[in-house]
Scaffold this motif. Structure first.
Motif, PDB file in Angstrom:
ATOM      1  N   CYS A 172       1.302 -30.963 -44.465  1.00  0.00           N
ATOM      2  CA  CYS A 172       2.263 -29.866 -44.378  1.00  0.00           C
ATOM      3  C   CYS A 172       1.966 -28.838 -45.475  1.00  0.00           C
ATOM      4  CB  CYS A 172       3.648 -30.466 -44.550  1.00  0.00           C
ATOM      5  SG  CYS A 172       4.933 -29.293 -44.918  1.00  0.00           S
ATOM      6  N   SER A 178       8.095 -21.444 -39.301  1.00  0.00           N
ATOM      7  CA  SER A 178       8.232 -22.691 -38.538  1.00  0.00           C
ATOM      8  C   SER A 178       7.786 -23.902 -39.352  1.00  0.00           C
ATOM      9  CB  SER A 178       7.453 -22.600 -37.218  1.00  0.00           C
ATOM     10  OG  SER A 178       6.098 -22.368 -37.456  1.00  0.00           O
ATOM     11  N   VAL A 179       6.785 -23.701 -40.223  1.00  0.00           N
ATOM     12  CA  VAL A 179       6.335 -24.803 -41.085  1.00  0.00           C
ATOM     13  C   VAL A 179       7.437 -25.150 -42.090  1.00  0.00           C
ATOM     14  CG1 VAL A 179       4.666 -25.471 -42.879  1.00  0.00           C
ATOM     15  CG2 VAL A 179       3.884 -24.307 -40.821  1.00  0.00           C
ATOM     16  N   MET A 196      10.648 -24.735 -41.621  1.00  0.00           N
ATOM     17  CA  MET A 196      11.707 -25.419 -40.889  1.00  0.00           C
ATOM     18  C   MET A 196      11.328 -26.870 -40.588  1.00  0.00           C
ATOM     19  SD  MET A 196      14.050 -23.280 -40.890  1.00  0.00           S
ATOM     20  CE  MET A 196      15.251 -24.179 -39.893  1.00  0.00           C
ATOM     21  N   ARG A 197      10.060 -27.088 -40.249  1.00  0.00           N
ATOM     22  CA  ARG A 197       9.607 -28.451 -39.937  1.00  0.00           C
ATOM     23  C   ARG A 197       9.723 -29.336 -41.176  1.00  0.00           C
ATOM     24  NH1 ARG A 197       3.643 -28.749 -37.921  1.00  0.00           N
ATOM     25  NH2 ARG A 197       3.314 -28.622 -40.146  1.00  0.00           N
ATOM     26  N   HIS A 198       9.326 -28.786 -42.322  1.00  0.00           N
ATOM     27  CA  HIS A 198       9.439 -29.530 -43.576  1.00  0.00           C
ATOM     28  C   HIS A 198      10.912 -29.839 -43.861  1.00  0.00           C
ATOM     29  CE1 HIS A 198       8.479 -30.591 -47.797  1.00  0.00           C
ATOM     30  NE2 HIS A 198       9.686 -30.093 -48.011  1.00  0.00           N
ATOM     31  N   ARG A 199      11.751 -28.845 -43.638  1.00  0.00           N
ATOM     32  CA  ARG A 199      13.182 -28.993 -43.911  1.00  0.00           C
ATOM     33  C   ARG A 199      13.781 -30.128 -43.083  1.00  0.00           C
ATOM     34  NH1 ARG A 199      16.500 -23.394 -44.072  1.00  0.00           N
ATOM     35  NH2 ARG A 199      17.035 -23.558 -46.262  1.00  0.00           N
ATOM     36  N   LYS A 200      13.310 -30.262 -41.848  1.00  0.00           N
ATOM     37  CA  LYS A 200      13.827 -31.314 -40.966  1.00  0.00           C
ATOM     38  C   LYS A 200      13.177 -32.658 -41.244  1.00  0.00           C
ATOM     39  CE  LYS A 200      13.266 -28.730 -37.174  1.00  0.00           C
ATOM     40  NZ  LYS A 200      13.188 -28.410 -35.735  1.00  0.00           N
ATOM     41  N   GLU A 233      10.075 -33.454 -40.687  1.00  0.00           N
ATOM     42  CA  GLU A 233       9.127 -33.816 -39.631  1.00  0.00           C
ATOM     43  C   GLU A 233       7.677 -33.510 -40.014  1.00  0.00           C
ATOM     44  OE1 GLU A 233      10.568 -31.639 -36.285  1.00  0.00           O
ATOM     45  OE2 GLU A 233      12.252 -32.985 -35.965  1.00  0.00           O
ATOM     46  N   CYS A 234       7.463 -33.143 -41.260  1.00  0.00           N
ATOM     47  CA  CYS A 234       6.108 -32.783 -41.675  1.00  0.00           C
ATOM     48  C   CYS A 234       5.299 -34.009 -42.072  1.00  0.00           C
ATOM     49  CB  CYS A 234       6.157 -31.785 -42.825  1.00  0.00           C
ATOM     50  SG  CYS A 234       6.991 -32.409 -44.285  1.00  0.00           S
TER      51      CYS A 234
END
Ligand SMILES: [Zn+2]
Length: 88
Positions: free
Chosen positions: A31, A76-77, A79-83, A85-86
């Motif tokens: 990530c 989007s990266v 947001m992905r880290h925040r969730k 999912e990275c």
């Protein structure tokens, strides 16, 4: 190697290489945000972590702030880290 048919040989080598790369690991590339976090100085890292946990900062806003500091990252990266999912 079979010089008479290099294309076929290349394809076989590619598949073998690809299989080895995926063997025993589902990991993709790391990530970008995790990489940036690792590289940031202590205070910047703390500020970024705080922004990430503050829902009033959107992923786009954080990516724009990072871009202004010469880090290349998309919203989007972020947001992905925040969730979570990275790939750490
Ligand atoms: Zn991450």
């Amino acid at each position: 190697m079979n010089p008479a048919n290099p294309a076929t040989e290349w394809n076989q080598m590619s598949l073998a290489t690809a299989l080895m790369e995926h063997k025993g690991s589902a990991k993709g590339p790391r990530c970008t945000l995790c990489v940036i976090l690792d590289d940031l100085p202590k205070e910047d890292k703390a500020a970024l972590v705080a922004a990430m946990s503050d829902q009033s900062f959107t992923g786009a806003a954080i990516s724009r702030a990072l871009k202004s500091q010469h880090h290349t990252i998309s919203g989007s990266v972020v947001m992905r880290h925040r969730k979570g999912e990275c790939q750490k």
